[in-house]
Design a protein around this motif. Structure first.
Motif, short mmCIF file in Angstrom:
data_model
loop_
_atom_site.label_atom_id
_atom_site.label_comp_id
_atom_site.label_asym_id
_atom_site.label_seq_id
_atom_site.Cartn_x
_atom_site.Cartn_y
_atom_site.Cartn_z
N ALA A 180 -102.47 -15.95 23.38
CA ALA A 180 -102.56 -14.61 23.96
C ALA A 180 -101.30 -13.80 23.67
O ALA A 180 -101.37 -12.61 23.36
N VAL A 181 -100.13 -14.44 23.75
CA VAL A 181 -98.88 -13.75 23.45
C VAL A 181 -98.81 -13.40 21.96
O VAL A 181 -98.37 -12.31 21.59
N ARG A 182 -99.27 -14.32 21.12
CA ARG A 182 -99.29 -14.03 19.68
C ARG A 182 -100.18 -12.82 19.39
O ARG A 182 -99.81 -11.93 18.62
N PHE A 183 -101.34 -12.77 20.01
CA PHE A 183 -102.26 -11.66 19.76
C PHE A 183 -101.69 -10.36 20.32
O PHE A 183 -101.86 -9.29 19.71
N ALA A 184 -101.02 -10.42 21.47
CA ALA A 184 -100.41 -9.22 22.03
C ALA A 184 -99.34 -8.67 21.08
O ALA A 184 -99.23 -7.45 20.89
N GLY A 185 -98.55 -9.57 20.48
CA GLY A 185 -97.56 -9.13 19.50
C GLY A 185 -98.20 -8.48 18.29
O GLY A 185 -97.70 -7.47 17.77
N LEU A 186 -99.33 -9.03 17.85
CA LEU A 186 -100.08 -8.45 16.73
C LEU A 186 -100.57 -7.05 17.08
O LEU A 186 -100.40 -6.09 16.31
N ALA A 187 -101.16 -6.91 18.27
CA ALA A 187 -101.73 -5.62 18.67
C ALA A 187 -100.66 -4.54 18.81
O ALA A 187 -100.92 -3.36 18.54
N MET A 188 -99.46 -4.92 19.23
CA MET A 188 -98.39 -3.95 19.39
C MET A 188 -97.71 -3.63 18.07
O MET A 188 -97.30 -2.49 17.81
N THR A 189 -97.57 -4.63 17.21
CA THR A 189 -96.74 -4.48 16.01
C THR A 189 -97.43 -3.69 14.91
O THR A 189 -96.80 -2.83 14.27
N LEU A 190 -98.71 -3.95 14.66
CA LEU A 190 -99.36 -3.33 13.51
C LEU A 190 -99.38 -1.80 13.59
O LEU A 190 -98.96 -1.14 12.62
N PRO A 191 -99.82 -1.19 14.68
CA PRO A 191 -99.78 0.28 14.71
C PRO A 191 -98.36 0.84 14.65
O PRO A 191 -98.13 1.89 14.04
N LEU A 192 -97.41 0.13 15.26
CA LEU A 192 -96.03 0.61 15.24
C LEU A 192 -95.47 0.56 13.82
O LEU A 192 -94.90 1.54 13.33
N PHE A 193 -95.65 -0.57 13.13
CA PHE A 193 -95.10 -0.73 11.79
C PHE A 193 -95.73 0.28 10.82
O PHE A 193 -95.02 1.03 10.14
N TYR A 194 -97.05 0.30 10.76
CA TYR A 194 -97.71 1.16 9.78
C TYR A 194 -97.58 2.64 10.17
O TYR A 194 -97.53 3.51 9.29
N GLY A 195 -97.48 2.93 11.46
CA GLY A 195 -97.26 4.31 11.88
C GLY A 195 -95.89 4.82 11.43
O GLY A 195 -95.78 5.92 10.89
N LEU A 196 -94.85 4.01 11.64
CA LEU A 196 -93.51 4.41 11.23
C LEU A 196 -93.41 4.53 9.71
O LEU A 196 -92.79 5.46 9.19
N MET A 197 -94.01 3.58 8.99
CA MET A 197 -93.94 3.62 7.53
C MET A 197 -94.66 4.85 6.99
O MET A 197 -94.16 5.52 6.07
N THR A 198 -95.82 5.18 7.55
CA THR A 198 -96.57 6.35 7.08
C THR A 198 -95.82 7.64 7.39
O THR A 198 -95.70 8.52 6.54
N PHE A 199 -95.29 7.75 8.61
CA PHE A 199 -94.56 8.94 8.99
C PHE A 199 -93.32 9.12 8.12
O PHE A 199 -93.02 10.22 7.63
N GLY A 200 -92.59 8.03 7.89
CA GLY A 200 -91.40 8.10 7.05
C GLY A 200 -91.73 8.47 5.61
O GLY A 200 -91.03 9.28 4.99
N MET A 201 -92.80 7.89 5.07
CA MET A 201 -93.22 8.23 3.71
C MET A 201 -93.54 9.72 3.59
O MET A 201 -93.13 10.39 2.63
N MET A 202 -94.23 10.25 4.59
CA MET A 202 -94.58 11.67 4.56
C MET A 202 -93.34 12.55 4.66
O MET A 202 -93.27 13.61 4.02
N ARG A 203 -92.35 12.13 5.42
CA ARG A 203 -91.11 12.89 5.51
C ARG A 203 -90.39 12.96 4.16
O ARG A 203 -89.88 14.00 3.76
#
Length: 288
Positions: A180-203
């Motif tokens: 459950a903790v592993r899945f919670a880390g997955l659910a939190m990390t993926l949108p954060l990582f790809y969101g930051l990468m996409t926003f930074g790329m666009m900048r």
């Protein structure tokens, strides 16, 4: 057989005249990797603090030693990428405010509110993503034609991400084996990582006055779809991490990483050397 884990220093000179178009075949990928470079130091510092906090909870001496070596590898990554920030400054990019706010509002905030079990789960997940990035960029030879020193910086980092990809997962399993903790880390990390990468790329693309050029996005979409099918493989890779039976060693790409390390360590290149805090210093943890 994989080689022992130890820290290497990236010694290649990063000349002042590296152009903005250091990857002429794909400006969008260059912008994505510029974002990666900006985020690496704060990212790696978060990983280091998290794994260091886990050390007293690791009973296995071998895993503990490997975790310490992992910390020192990550330290060298942060140092090397921060060197490249000077090149980004010379190229006229504005990114330091973005980096400071990301560090403050993500990594520092997470440390204040999240328990260690969740933090190490997030580190394990993002290291899985890093290892996937590494496998894709190295196996698909995406950086062929890039400026040689920038290519070396990124490929060395990616090779070491493959080399140590199982460490944070094994630490997580030792500290908090809960699925459950592993899945919670997955659910939190993926949108954060790809969101930051996409926003930074666009900048970065906006600063290049390329954000609204269809030709740039067509090149990028080709990587994701018709040419490299990267999106489909990304989804499969993330789904694999969610399997209860998953372990990073199930994808055996050690030879891919070793070939890169050997190339940049060779006499012809000589751009890597053992760091002072490598094998010997890895016997001791960082100060808490």
């Amino acid at each position: 057989m994989t080689r022992d884990l130890f820290a290497r220093r990236f010694t290649a000179r990063l000349p002042a005249d590296i152009p903005r178009d250091w990857l002429p075949s794909s400006p969008a990928i260059a912008a994505l990797l510029n974002t990666y470079t900006v985020l690496v130091p704060a990212n790696e510092a978060f990983y280091m603090r998290t794994i260091n906090a886990c050390l007293p909870r690791i009973a296995d001496p071998a895993l503990r030693a490997t975790a310490i070596a992992f910390i020192h590898q990550e330290a060298e990554h942060g140092v090397a990428h921060k060197r490249y920030w000077r090149n980004l400054d010379r190229q006229g990019y504005r990114f330091r405010t973005f980096e400071r706010w990301v560090d403050k509002l993500t990594f520092r905030a997470i440390e204040r509110i999240a328990p260690l079990s969740l933090r190490v789960s997030m580190v394990s997940c993002v290291e899985h993503v890093n290892a996937y990035f590494a496998h894709e960029f190295l196996s698909q030879r995406i950086l062929e034609g890039a400026h040689p020193e920038v290519r070396a910086l990124v490929e060395w980092h990616f090779a070491e991400e493959i080399e140590h990809k199982r460490v944070s997962f094994d630490v997580m399993q030792a500290v908090t084996p809960s699925y459950a903790v592993r899945f919670a880390g997955l659910a939190m990390t993926l949108p954060l990582f790809y969101g930051l990468m996409t926003f930074g790329m666009m900048r970065f693309l906006l600063q290049d006055k390329r954000l609204f050029r269809w030709s740039i996005w067509r090149q990028f979409l080709d990587h994701l779809g018709p040419r490299n099918h990267m999106l489909l493989r990304t989804l499969k890779h993330m789904i694999a991490y969610a399997r209860p039976s998953f372990h990073p060693s199930q994808l055996d790409d050690a030879a891919l990483a070793e070939a890169v390390i050997d190339r940049y360590s060779s006499r012809a290149q000589n751009w890597l050397e053992p760091a002072n805090r490598g094998r010997a210093a890895a016997k001791q943890p960082l100060a808490a």
